[in-house]
Design a protein around this motif. Structure first.
Motif, mmCIF file in Angstrom:
data_model
loop_
_atom_site.group_PDB
_atom_site.id
_atom_site.type_symbol
_atom_site.label_atom_id
_atom_site.label_comp_id
_atom_site.label_asym_id
_atom_site.label_seq_id
_atom_site.Cartn_x
_atom_site.Cartn_y
_atom_site.Cartn_z
ATOM 1 N N LYS A 59 -6.435 -1.134 10.809
ATOM 2 C CA LYS A 59 -6.305 0.391 11.162
ATOM 3 C C LYS A 59 -6.256 1.326 9.841
ATOM 4 C CE LYS A 59 -2.428 -0.511 14.280
ATOM 5 N NZ LYS A 59 -1.078 -0.791 14.501
ATOM 6 N N ALA A 60 -5.866 0.832 8.605
ATOM 7 C CA ALA A 60 -5.957 1.721 7.472
ATOM 8 C C ALA A 60 -7.276 2.028 7.281
ATOM 9 C CB ALA A 60 -4.898 0.811 6.608
ATOM 10 N N SER A 61 -8.188 0.814 7.202
ATOM 11 C CA SER A 61 -9.615 1.035 6.831
ATOM 12 C C SER A 61 -10.219 2.147 7.752
ATOM 13 C CB SER A 61 -10.615 -0.089 7.096
ATOM 14 O OG SER A 61 -9.919 -1.124 6.075
ATOM 15 N N GLY A 62 -9.863 2.267 9.305
ATOM 16 C CA GLY A 62 -10.552 3.099 9.984
ATOM 17 C C GLY A 62 -9.796 4.636 9.951
ATOM 18 N N ALA A 63 -8.692 4.646 9.219
ATOM 19 C CA ALA A 63 -8.049 6.028 9.283
ATOM 20 C C ALA A 63 -8.792 6.992 8.404
ATOM 21 C CB ALA A 63 -6.584 5.760 8.950
ATOM 22 N N ASP A 64 -8.589 8.219 8.579
ATOM 23 C CA ASP A 64 -9.089 9.232 7.473
ATOM 24 C C ASP A 64 -8.192 8.981 6.296
ATOM 25 O OD1 ASP A 64 -11.374 10.608 8.936
ATOM 26 O OD2 ASP A 64 -9.657 10.866 10.340
ATOM 27 N N ALA A 65 -6.826 9.045 6.352
ATOM 28 C CA ALA A 65 -6.060 8.683 5.377
ATOM 29 C C ALA A 65 -4.754 7.873 5.556
ATOM 30 C CB ALA A 65 -5.669 10.025 4.756
ATOM 31 N N VAL A 66 -4.282 7.194 4.676
ATOM 32 C CA VAL A 66 -3.223 6.486 4.787
ATOM 33 C C VAL A 66 -1.939 7.023 4.000
ATOM 34 C CG1 VAL A 66 -2.239 4.048 4.454
ATOM 35 C CG2 VAL A 66 -4.570 4.290 5.148
ATOM 36 N N LEU A 67 -0.856 7.211 4.425
ATOM 37 C CA LEU A 67 0.338 7.724 3.839
ATOM 38 C C LEU A 67 1.298 6.371 3.947
ATOM 39 C CD1 LEU A 67 0.710 11.020 6.235
ATOM 40 C CD2 LEU A 67 -0.021 10.905 3.774
ATOM 41 N N LEU A 68 2.009 6.248 2.657
ATOM 42 C CA LEU A 68 2.862 4.987 2.538
ATOM 43 C C LEU A 68 3.976 5.400 1.974
ATOM 44 C CD1 LEU A 68 1.497 1.522 1.856
ATOM 45 C CD2 LEU A 68 2.962 2.548 0.281
ATOM 46 N N GLY A 69 5.158 4.900 2.325
ATOM 47 C CA GLY A 69 6.474 5.251 1.750
ATOM 48 C C GLY A 69 6.590 4.445 0.190
ATOM 49 N N ALA A 70 7.112 3.151 0.611
ATOM 50 C CA ALA A 70 7.542 2.294 -0.634
ATOM 51 C C ALA A 70 7.494 0.932 -0.084
ATOM 52 C CB ALA A 70 8.493 2.926 -1.398
ATOM 53 N N VAL A 71 7.235 -0.049 -0.899
ATOM 54 C CA VAL A 71 7.493 -1.359 -0.500
ATOM 55 C C VAL A 71 8.371 -2.136 -1.669
ATOM 56 C CG1 VAL A 71 5.228 -1.755 0.418
ATOM 57 C CG2 VAL A 71 5.257 -2.288 -1.831
ATOM 58 N N GLY A 72 9.162 -3.177 -1.042
ATOM 59 C CA GLY A 72 9.902 -4.134 -2.164
ATOM 60 C C GLY A 72 11.241 -3.956 -1.827
ATOM 61 N N GLY A 73 12.106 -4.958 -2.513
ATOM 62 C CA GLY A 73 13.423 -5.183 -2.634
ATOM 63 C C GLY A 73 13.804 -6.302 -3.091
ATOM 64 N N PRO A 74 14.991 -6.443 -3.365
ATOM 65 C CA PRO A 74 15.752 -7.803 -3.645
ATOM 66 C C PRO A 74 15.710 -8.850 -2.454
ATOM 67 C CG PRO A 74 17.500 -6.375 -3.718
ATOM 68 C CD PRO A 74 16.055 -5.424 -3.320
ATOM 69 N N LYS A 75 15.517 -8.249 -1.199
ATOM 70 C CA LYS A 75 15.720 -9.324 -0.063
ATOM 71 C C LYS A 75 14.584 -10.074 0.067
ATOM 72 C CE LYS A 75 15.576 -9.147 4.948
ATOM 73 N NZ LYS A 75 15.246 -8.198 6.131
ATOM 74 N N TRP A 76 13.565 -9.761 -0.636
ATOM 75 C CA TRP A 76 12.338 -10.601 -0.733
ATOM 76 C C TRP A 76 12.064 -11.444 -2.149
ATOM 77 C CZ3 TRP A 76 12.382 -5.816 1.325
ATOM 78 C CH2 TRP A 76 12.465 -5.693 2.633
ATOM 79 N N ASP A 77 13.002 -11.477 -2.904
ATOM 80 C CA ASP A 77 12.829 -11.867 -4.215
ATOM 81 C C ASP A 77 12.426 -13.298 -4.072
ATOM 82 O OD1 ASP A 77 13.272 -9.661 -5.811
ATOM 83 O OD2 ASP A 77 15.434 -10.051 -6.297
ATOM 84 N N GLY A 78 12.790 -14.106 -3.232
ATOM 85 C CA GLY A 78 12.686 -15.445 -3.346
ATOM 86 C C GLY A 78 11.253 -15.961 -2.318
ATOM 87 N N VAL A 79 10.599 -14.902 -1.967
ATOM 88 C CA VAL A 79 9.527 -15.138 -1.329
ATOM 89 C C VAL A 79 8.306 -15.489 -2.072
ATOM 90 C CG1 VAL A 79 7.831 -14.021 0.205
ATOM 91 C CG2 VAL A 79 10.141 -13.753 0.704
ATOM 92 N N ALA A 80 7.511 -16.432 -1.772
ATOM 93 C CA ALA A 80 6.038 -16.772 -2.572
ATOM 94 C C ALA A 80 5.301 -15.477 -2.908
ATOM 95 C CB ALA A 80 5.257 -17.828 -1.866
ATOM 96 N N ARG A 81 4.690 -15.494 -3.940
ATOM 97 C CA ARG A 81 4.156 -14.120 -4.955
ATOM 98 C C ARG A 81 3.084 -13.531 -3.645
ATOM 99 N NH1 ARG A 81 4.279 -11.265 -8.478
ATOM 100 N NH2 ARG A 81 5.664 -12.658 -9.698
#
Ligand code: IPM
Ligand code: MG
Length: 371
Positions: A63-85
């Motif tokens: 969808k992102a590749s097909g869009a004219d533009a992507v608007l993104l907020g933010a990613v990440g947080g301590p909740k996912w600290d233990g998740v594989a890189r």
């Protein structure tokens, strides 16, 4: 204008809160300025991981590749600290940048007059700051191979990253920087660390070669450590700073604080121009997901909203509408509206949604004044 497709990926932390204000702003332009866009939404980062077990589903990338533009907020947080890189929220964002080949990251740092006193630097130093960091975004140590943490035969553990740049990667980034400088004050500062790094030596050579094609633009070279110092010592000396992925990451956080708050800074990540003149693009605030304040309704939505301004300008060709938005932001700031991150002593901090209310009102006023 024919209808354009925008994809909104709110992401994690304060992402959904600032995205909510953005939706209202987009709706205002649709209603009042005949903006013809369809706004689609999807998940990215930790939110996508929780739902799909991956921070960027293939269908989202499509969808992102097909869009004219992507608007993104933010990613990440301590909740996912233990998740594989490779499943971390940040990996979703990095994959999006890489797969869409968004190699040029534009991070403007402009000190809005009403916010001069919000900077941690003295007013005299930052009055008139107006610079643009053009950061390489799909190469360098962020993606270089080999990488990893492994165990050596002698039992020691080793962490390894690779800084690597090819001449064409540097060249296309510098081309963007020079083009942007032409629409600004005709000055490019190329930043590397060629006194220590081989990739820096190549960077400086290629920057010099590209510079010869732009005789009307002044080029100077600076080591990245010196650049960090000059940014807090004499920031008005800069117009366009062209630099690699890692240095750009560091220097843009630093430049952001000149302007008062990381909460004010938008960014655009652009791909190559196609033959039809179209380039893939993603717009996101420079700040992160700010988990410490997420869910409290106190985040500053202006960096996200100003990122939409960059989208109006760069992807939709609507510079005048972008100016209207910027005028409205200046208007609400001069009326004293401040979220906590930009509130000075004695200011009353308003909520994320009050900032959105004020902006919608200011947009109406700005439009009336213009018409
Ligand atoms: C940025 C961020 C990202 C980066 C993180 C979230 C991966 O710090 O956009 O500056 O390091 O590029
Ligand atoms: Mg960063």
């Amino acid at each position: 204008m024919t209808g354009k497709r925008l994809l909104l990926l709110a992401g994690d932390g304060i992402g959904p809160e600032i995205a909510a204000e953005l939706r209202r702003v987009v709706a205002w332009f649709v209603e009042n300025r005949n903006l013809q866009v369809a706004l689609e939404e999807d998940l990215v980062g930790g939110a996508a991981y929780d739902r799909h077990g991956t921070p960027l589903a293939d269908s989202t990338l499509e969808k992102a590749s097909g869009a004219d533009a992507v608007l993104l907020g933010a990613v990440g947080g301590p909740k996912w600290d233990g998740v594989a890189r490779h499943h971390r929220p940040e990996a979703g964002l990095l994959r999006l940048r890489k797969e869409m080949d968004l190699f040029a990251n534009l991070r403007p740092a402009y000190c809005r007059p009403a916010l001069q006193s919000s900077s941690s630097l003295k007013d005299d130093y930052i009055a008139g700051v107006d610079l643009m960091i053009v950061r390489e975004l799909t190469g360098g140590v962020y993606f270089g191979e080999p990488r990893g943490v492994d165990r050596m035969p002698d039992g020691r553990r080793r962490g390894l990253d690779t800084q690597v740049y090819y001449d064409d990667e540097i060249e296309r980034l510098l081309d963007v920087a020079f083009e942007i400088a032409r629409s600004r004050r005709n000055k490019v500062t190329s930043v590397e660390k060629s006194n220590v790094m081989e990739s820096g030596v190549l960077w400086r050579q290629v920057a010099t070669e590209v510079g010869q094609r732009y005789p009307d633009v002044e080029l100077d070279h600076m080591y990245s450590d010196n650049c960090a110092m000059q940014l807090v010592r004499a920031p008005t000396r800069f117009d366009v700073i062209a630099t690699d992925n890692l240095f750009g990451d560091l220097l843009s956080d630093c430049a952001a604080m000149l302007t008062g708050s990381l909460g004010m800074l938008p960014s655009a990540s652009l791909g190559a121009r196609s033959e039809a003149g179209i380039r893939k693009a993603l717009y996101e605030p420079v700040h992160g997901s700010a988990p410490d304040i997420a869910g409290k309704g106190v985040a500053n939505p202006l960096a996200m909203i100003l990122s939409f301004g960059m989208c109006l300008r760069y992807s939709l060709g609507l510079g005048a509408e972008a100016e209207l938005l910027e005028t409205a932001v200046d208007g609400l700031l001069s009326r004293g509206f401040r979220t906590a991150d930009i509130a000075g002593p004695g200011d009353r901090a308003v909520s994320t949604s009050s900032m959105g209310d004020a902006l919608i009102e200011e947009l109406g006023d700005a439009l009336e004044r213009r018409e």
